[in-house]
Write an enzyme that holds these catalytic residues in place. Structure first.
Site, PDB file in Angstrom:
ATOM      1  N   CYS A   2       0.831  -1.188   0.000  1.00 50.33           N
ATOM      2  CA  CYS A   2       0.000   0.000   0.000  1.00 50.33           C
ATOM      3  C   CYS A   2       0.870   1.244   0.000  1.00 50.33           C
ATOM      4  CB  CYS A   2      -0.898  -0.002   1.232  1.00 50.33           C
ATOM      5  SG  CYS A   2      -0.011  -0.408   2.736  1.00 50.33           S
ATOM      6  N   GLY A   3       0.230   2.380   0.265  1.00 49.42           N
ATOM      7  CA  GLY A   3       0.934   3.632   0.472  1.00 49.42           C
ATOM      8  C   GLY A   3       0.643   4.126   1.869  1.00 49.42           C
TER       9      GLY A   3
END
Length: 638
Positions: A2-3
């Protein structure tokens, strides 16, 4: 995968909107959902953009412990997490999700920062310990997952990519010193980025922030043994086979389909061969098909896929594709590119995601830990045959003859800039540093007088060598191990894993998993004698023997061919035309590094050059064009 982003007040005011903007800028890393948390005092915040792979329904972040006193956002995958979870539950911990990432908050409760030795995988995280008012961030041992940070107006902001920091309000500016280092190391130092004031947490480090300041602490490092004359043993291959098999098996754990990147090289073929043995159905393998024979490995990959029982999908790529995706690849890579291989990886990752795949196994890291590049063999030949110069000359000539594609890219070619700091420290210059010093020398005539004087007036590698723990890591080590250690601190995290790996994959929400960089595999590899890595004139001997039962004879006997795209910026075609337009445009004059008049003179001379000379100009053209694109896309100032 993810970020992530976080904000932490160190005297300034935390702005929830800035955190929201940072997470929005990371949507490509996590398109399956996002969430932001801000504490009641508005002094700390955590944000997460999710790519759902494990516990698809329940793995929302930020994650919390039982009493919500500890929160964390995690980017990456933690392997063998079910076993660790069972142990933690036995110690009284209560889990809210089935996510692999949740073990992190409970490991911190149990062990504090010593939790890092329990973590296995590719990750970056930010954790907030409310009772102690500490913000803790960490990055995996090799830098597979990125984490950058900056302080502005008394607020520490962290994120997976610099573009998220810019969205949060950090001003984008060039870092002159980092740029000159990049010319010699294909990237900045391990704690720097291309941007002034934007730092990256080095691999194997923790960042500890309090209201009074920030510091970084190393928790792991690559360690080679003192030089010995130990010979290769078949037992070395058996040990590696077992370690790699476990690392590959663990990386097949997902609640979504898993595929493999496949080239004609030993590394990706080894991973596919191992992975297919653990899969009840044929795995999907994705291979780039270049339109130039010297660079295309499609036929070898097809043979390997058939041998393993996998299904192969060829992704064609040509000059038109390079031109179409060049600007976006530069934007996501966040640093100048010297070859279009990153653009090829960008397109490959998009094809994988278009096929409905979120997770791929890759072979990255093998060349770094098993001395796979030809420049490591060059170091061995030069050092081991000082008393037999004729034999050394013959071996080097053969190495040059069989690595024409590598010359000037990962093998020295021509006159070099001075790198005296390296020579003083080691008594020699590793071949890979000499290679980049020769490439930087070729760039010097294209630089502005001010910047050329800055580059040549000081040793650009002096800060790098000053940061190395020479006595603990290099003294008494084999010359090949010395070169490998320095490469692992520069090219591996800053280019191989970043620009060729995470950034191109996550641009399309694809998670790359790297069995060769499982730390159990790496620590085993580091203990092996150099004779197991380079056996006579054959590179990665121990990998060949470990993989022998499940790869083809073609792959077993094939020499290393680096992953490079055909030179395309210096010959007629769409990429050539794009580069011409970029470098003849008005933005070049705003970039602080290049002399526009000299660059245009080079462009005018290109049509008169023969193919070999023009090909040698390809890397400088790509570097300059991508620098201009960065200047435009990020709105950079000097």
């Amino acid at each position: 995968m993810c970020g992530i982003a976080a904000v932490y007040s160190q005297g300034g005011v935390v702005n929830a909107d800035s955190l929201t903007r940072a997470i929005a800028a990371l949507h490509h890393r996590g398109p399956d959902g996002s969430k932001v948390w801000i504490d009641a005092k508005r002094e700390v915040g955590l944000g997460h953009a999710r790519l759902s792979i494990i516990d698809i329904e329940g793995g929302t972040q930020p994650l919390v412990n039982e009493d919500e006193s500890i929160r964390a956002v995690v980017n990456g995958e933690l392997y063998d997490f079910e076993r660790i979870r069972r142990e933690l539950e036995g110690q009284g911990h209560v889990f809210r999700t089935k996510s692999d990432s949740e073990i992190l908050v409970h490991l911190y409760e149990q062990y504090g920062t010593a939790m890092m030795e329990h973590l296995r995988g590719e990750l970056a995280f930010v954790l907030y310990d409310a009772p102690n008012d500490i913000l803790l961030a960490g990055r995996d041992r090799f830098g597979i997952k990125p984490l950058v940070y900056a302080v502005k107006d008394g607020v520490l902001t962290l994120a997976s990519e610099a573009k998220a920091l810019f969205a949060a309000g950090v001003v984008p500016r060039w870092d002159d010193e980092a740029f000159s280092t990049s010319l010699l190391l294909a990237g900045p130092l391990e704690d720097r980025t291309s941007f002034a004031g934007v730092l990256q947490l080095p691999p194997g480090h923790l960042l500890v922030a309090t209201r009074h300041g920030t510091r970084t602490v190393r928790y792991w490092d690559l360690e080679f043994p003192v030089q010995s004359n130990e010979a290769y043993s078949p037992e070395h291959g058996e040990q590696l086979r077992a370690a790699l098999d476990e690392a590959t098996r663990l990386r097949l754990r997902a609640d979504v389909p898993v595929a493999c990147y496949l080239s004609g090289g030993l590394d990706s073929c080894t991973v596919l061969g191992l992975a297919q043995r653990h899969s009840a159905r044929p795995l999907r393998a994705f291979t780039l098909a270049f339109d130039e024979e010297a660079y295309d490995e499609g036929a070898i990959a097809a043979e390997m896929a058939k041998h393993a029982g996998a299904t192969l999908e060829l992704i064609p790529i040509d000059q038109r594709a390079f031109a179409d995706d060049f600007a976006d690849a530069v934007f996501h890579g966040e640093r100048p590119l010297a070859n279009a291989n990153s653009v090829a990886k960008f397109r490959l990752s998009r094809a994988v995601r278009d096929a409905g795949i979120k997770v791929v196994l890759t072979g990255e890291g093998s060349d770094e830990i098993f001395a796979g590049y030809p420049h490591f063999r060059r170091d061995l030949f030069l050092d081991g045959m000082r008393d037999d110069p004729e034999r050394a000359a013959a071996l080097l000539a053969e190495l040059e003859r069989t690595n024409v594609v590598s010359r000037g890219v990962i093998m020295p070619d021509g006159e070099a800039l001075g790198v005296d700091a390296v020579r003083r420290t080691l008594g020699r210059v590793p071949s890979w540093i000499e290679t980049f010093a020769t490439a930087a020398f070729k760039m010097r005539p294209l630089l502005t007088e001010r910047y050329a004087a800055q580059l040549t007036g000081r040793d650009a590698l002096a800060p790098f060598m000053a940061s190395v723990e020479v006595g603990r890591r290099l003294t008494g080590r084999h010359v090949v191990h010395q070169a490998m250690y320095l490469w692992a601190k520069t090219l591996l995290p800053n280019f191989i894993l970043a620009v060729l790996g995470d950034r191109m994959e996550m641009a399309h929400s694809v998670e790359g998993r790297l069995p060769f960089l499982d730390h159990h595999v790496v620590e085993l590899a580091a203990r092996l004698p150099v004779a197991a890595l380079i056996h006579g004139t054959v590179e990665k001997h121990v990998v060949r023997e470990a993989a022998r039962p499940f790869i083809t004879d073609t792959v077993y006997r094939r020499q290393k061919h680096p992953f490079l795209a055909p030179p395309a910026a210096a010959k007629d075609g769409p990429l050539y035309e794009l580069v011409q337009d970029i470098l003849r445009g008005p933005t070049l004059a705003d970039v602080p590094f290049y002399d526009a008049k000299r660059v245009v003179g080079l462009l005018d001379a290109l049509p008169k050059m023969d193919r070999q000379t023009a090909s040698a100009i390809d890397a400088p053209l790509m570097l300059m064009a991508s620098t201009v694109l960065m200047h435009q896309r990020f709105g950079l100032s000097a």
